[in-house]
Design a protein around this motif. Structure first.
Motif, mmCIF file in Angstrom:
data_model
loop_
_atom_site.group_PDB
_atom_site.id
_atom_site.type_symbol
_atom_site.label_atom_id
_atom_site.label_comp_id
_atom_site.label_asym_id
_atom_site.label_seq_id
_atom_site.Cartn_x
_atom_site.Cartn_y
_atom_site.Cartn_z
ATOM 1 N N GLY A 40 2.541 0.329 7.356
ATOM 2 C CA GLY A 40 1.112 0.404 7.100
ATOM 3 C C GLY A 40 0.251 0.501 8.338
ATOM 4 O O GLY A 40 -0.966 0.308 8.275
ATOM 5 N N SER A 107 -4.672 2.380 -2.558
ATOM 6 C CA SER A 107 -3.386 3.017 -2.818
ATOM 7 C C SER A 107 -3.558 4.391 -3.442
ATOM 8 O O SER A 107 -2.729 5.288 -3.233
ATOM 9 C CB SER A 107 -2.548 2.161 -3.767
ATOM 10 N N ALA A 111 -3.972 7.992 -0.920
ATOM 11 C CA ALA A 111 -2.534 7.990 -1.191
ATOM 12 C C ALA A 111 -1.778 8.787 -0.127
ATOM 13 O O ALA A 111 -1.868 10.008 -0.065
ATOM 14 C CB ALA A 111 -2.271 8.570 -2.576
ATOM 15 N N SER A 115 0.115 3.482 2.194
ATOM 16 C CA SER A 115 -1.143 3.054 1.566
ATOM 17 C C SER A 115 -0.954 1.826 0.678
ATOM 18 O O SER A 115 -1.840 0.972 0.603
ATOM 19 C CB SER A 115 -1.760 4.198 0.762
ATOM 20 N N HIS A 116 0.184 1.709 0.003
ATOM 21 C CA HIS A 116 0.427 0.514 -0.809
ATOM 22 C C HIS A 116 0.615 -0.714 0.077
ATOM 23 O O HIS A 116 0.222 -1.826 -0.297
ATOM 24 C CB HIS A 116 1.659 0.712 -1.701
ATOM 25 N N VAL A 117 1.222 -0.532 1.236
ATOM 26 C CA VAL A 117 1.385 -1.646 2.175
ATOM 27 C C VAL A 117 0.015 -2.115 2.662
ATOM 28 O O VAL A 117 -0.279 -3.314 2.701
ATOM 29 C CB VAL A 117 2.270 -1.220 3.360
ATOM 30 N N ARG A 361 6.350 -2.279 0.545
ATOM 31 C CA ARG A 361 6.906 -1.017 1.056
ATOM 32 C C ARG A 361 7.789 -0.351 0.011
ATOM 33 O O ARG A 361 7.772 0.877 -0.149
ATOM 34 C CB ARG A 361 7.700 -1.250 2.344
ATOM 35 N N ASP A 364 5.615 1.287 -2.410
ATOM 36 C CA ASP A 364 5.027 2.463 -1.779
ATOM 37 C C ASP A 364 5.970 3.660 -1.859
ATOM 38 O O ASP A 364 5.542 4.790 -2.131
ATOM 39 C CB ASP A 364 4.709 2.138 -0.319
ATOM 40 N N ARG A 365 7.260 3.429 -1.654
ATOM 41 C CA ARG A 365 8.228 4.522 -1.573
ATOM 42 C C ARG A 365 8.938 4.810 -2.892
ATOM 43 O O ARG A 365 9.645 5.819 -3.002
ATOM 44 C CB ARG A 365 9.263 4.197 -0.496
#
Length: 545
Positions: A40, A107, A111, A115-117, A361, A364-365
């Motif tokens: 991140g 997020s 995106a 971004s989620h982290v 993470r 995110d992935r």
């Protein structure tokens, strides 16, 4: 001793300065390192800015937002049904700041990898100062991928992701941004949502239904729309139920009362009845749980982040107090036993955020990596169980560092203590999480092998860790099957292994102490029982510079 001023009985001294203002991002080494490790780093400026805002203005606003609880107004003065919940103005100011900085939507609005982290880190920073508002923020964030299953609801998904807060009770066409709540729990079913009795009757319009029934917990009832479960002709189904119908009329949902909760006072939770309330189907009939489960995975991550955030704020408050309060001729932080307590808490807090950010993470992935998707599937339940279980005792220990001052509402500790049990209950209590882990291992074999592969990355870095891993390997590689009554033991072992492995791989100062105490057993049953040979001062300084 100098004479006192007229009418004064004493001089006020030996008091710590105010905790705020403080940049919650800058002062948190463990968070900054975890964000960098988990991908991140591109969002550092966003996180630094929100860390400064949260540790200053939002921290100050939070006290009234929490203390002045929401009020339900079912009718106006003329007798018209309005079903409104009124909040302290500070609640809305905090919500505006959070949504404006991406706590609910980063997020989706930005995106890209990491971004989620970053959004997880924003949620962690926010929850430290005002956990009540985290409920609608979390649900709004988590609802977006579910809403995307229904092309007709594209406007809802778009407006839930934007950085604009609009608290007005009006229809979605008149708003730039919306918030989303959730209603799954009914009196007779609790966590067993398949026992839900609310009925959904199809209308002539494609995907349109009328709902009759109730929800025992209806979270954030002033949201613009709610994801709910109800029994359609084809079985349990997911629906979006808005406060306002598409024709501009008020929808037939009746707020019966607000829950009188132990904590989470800034947030309204309610009981509701549906009297032919209009709703739009999301996903296929009979696939309600499968449709909404993506939302549940994201909210479980936020439960983990929330508990880690409560621990972090409690730890920071305890260290801050101990550095400025003198007892028996020295600062509290200079006493050997207090240093043991603070360092032990620091180890626990760092392990908690390390695990939560690793799960972020994986989330995110997950859309692009089946291995990370399998890892996220099992570790959201593992981490949610363990981190949330650790929070109540942790916060209480931090309260004790302040003595009686930690039990008084003018400090933030009582608020954190009331909040601490919530995340272990919300989105499925401890048993539900542990049973879900066993379900994943038995029905989705890839989850166990992926978790084992993650744990293998730290093999050889510590003897206690290697021994712990050897005990887990037969379960994760399918060599044995865990019985239900042992589920908590296994999930605890998985969580400790994940935390230890992350600390070892990140070369954290806390790694060896964590393995020696949490895995090797060189520890008592309460915090403050670290053995000799551990850098107590270094751990405390790392926790709060």
């Amino acid at each position: 001793m100098e004479p006192l001023p007229p009418f004064a009985t004493h001089v006020v001294g030996n008091q710590p300065p105010e905790f705020a203002p403080r940049n919650l991002w800058r002062d948190d080494h463990a968070l900054r390192e975890a964000v960098a490790h988990e991908g991140g780093g591109d969002f550092t400026d966003v996180l630094a800015g929100y860390g400064a805002l949260a540790g200053d203005e939002l921290y100050r606003l939070s006290f009234d937002a929490h203390r002045d609880r929401p009020r339900l107004r079912t009718h106006d003065r003329f007798g018209e049904r309005i079903d409104l919940v009124e909040f302290h103005p500070n609640y809305h100011r905090i919500m505006e700041a959070a949504i404006g900085h991406g706590v609910a939507g980063l997020s989706w609005s930005h995106a890209r990898p990491g971004s989620h982290v970053a959004r997880a880190a924003l949620s962690y920073l926010h929850h430290q100062v005002e956990p009540g508002t985290s409920c609608p923020l979390t649900m709004t964030h988590a609802a977006v991928p579910v809403l995307r299953h229904a092309p007709t609801l594209a406007e809802w998904g778009t407006k839930a992701a934007v950085s604009h807060y609009d608290p007005r009770d009006i229809g979605i066409p008149h708003k730039r941004g919306v918030t989303i709540g959730m209603g799954m729990t009914e009196k007779q079913g609790g966590s067993d949502v398949r026992a839900n009795a609310t009925v959904a009757k199809p209308l002539a319009g494609e995907g349109e239904y009328l709902l009759v029934g109730h929800k025992w917990f209806f979270s954030a009832p002033m949201s613009d729309g709610f994801l709910v479960l109800a029994q359609a002709p084809g079985g349990l189904t997911c629906f979006l139920l808005p406060r306002w119908r598409p024709d501009g009329s008020r929808n037939a949902l009746r707020l019966m009362r607000l829950k009188d909760k132990l904590g989470d006072w800034a947030n309204a939770s309610s009981e509701v009845e549906f009297a032919d309330a209009w709703a739009y189907r999301v996903g296929e009939e009979g696939r309600g749980v499968a449709t909404i489960i993506e939302m549940v995975m994201l909210t479980r991550l936020d439960c983990m982040l929330g508990s880690a955030a409560e621990m972090r704020m409690a730890l920071a408050q305890a260290i801050h107090h101990a550095r400025h309060r003198q007892t028996f001729g020295r600062n509290l932080s200079e006493h050997a036993l207090m240093r043991n307590v603070l360092a032990d808490l620091a180890i626990e807090a760092e392990a908690s955020i390390a695990l939560a950010m690793r799960v972020a993470r994986a989330v995110d992935r997950a859309p692009h990596d089946p291995h990370e998707a399998a890892f996220a599937r099992i570790t959201t339940a593992v981490g949610k169980y363990w981190v949330c279980k650790r929070a109540p005792a942790f916060v209480n220990e931090a309260q004790e560092c302040l003595g009686g001052a930690g039990y008084v509402e003018e400090s933030i500790l009582p608020r954190l203590y009331r909040q601490a049990p919530l995340n272990s209950i919300w989105e499925g209590s401890g048993n539900i999480q542990c049973l879900d882990v066993l379900r994943a291992l038995s029905r989705e074999p890839g989850t166990g092998s992926r978790l084992l592969a993650e744990l293998e990355l730290a093999r050889g870095l510590n003897a206690e860790y290697d021994e712990h891993l050897a005990g887990l390997r037969p379960l994760l590689d399918g060599g044995i099957e865990a019985e239900e009554w042992q589920a908590r033991r296994w999930v605890e072992a998985m969580a400790l292994g994940l935390q230890a492995g992350l600390l070892l791989r990140h070369h954290s100062l806390a790694a060896e102490a964590f393995c020696r105490t949490r895995l090797g057993g060189d520890h008592g049953n309460v915090y403050g029982t670290l053995p000799g040979g551990i850098d107590l001062a270094g751990l405390i300084e790392r926790a709060l510079p």
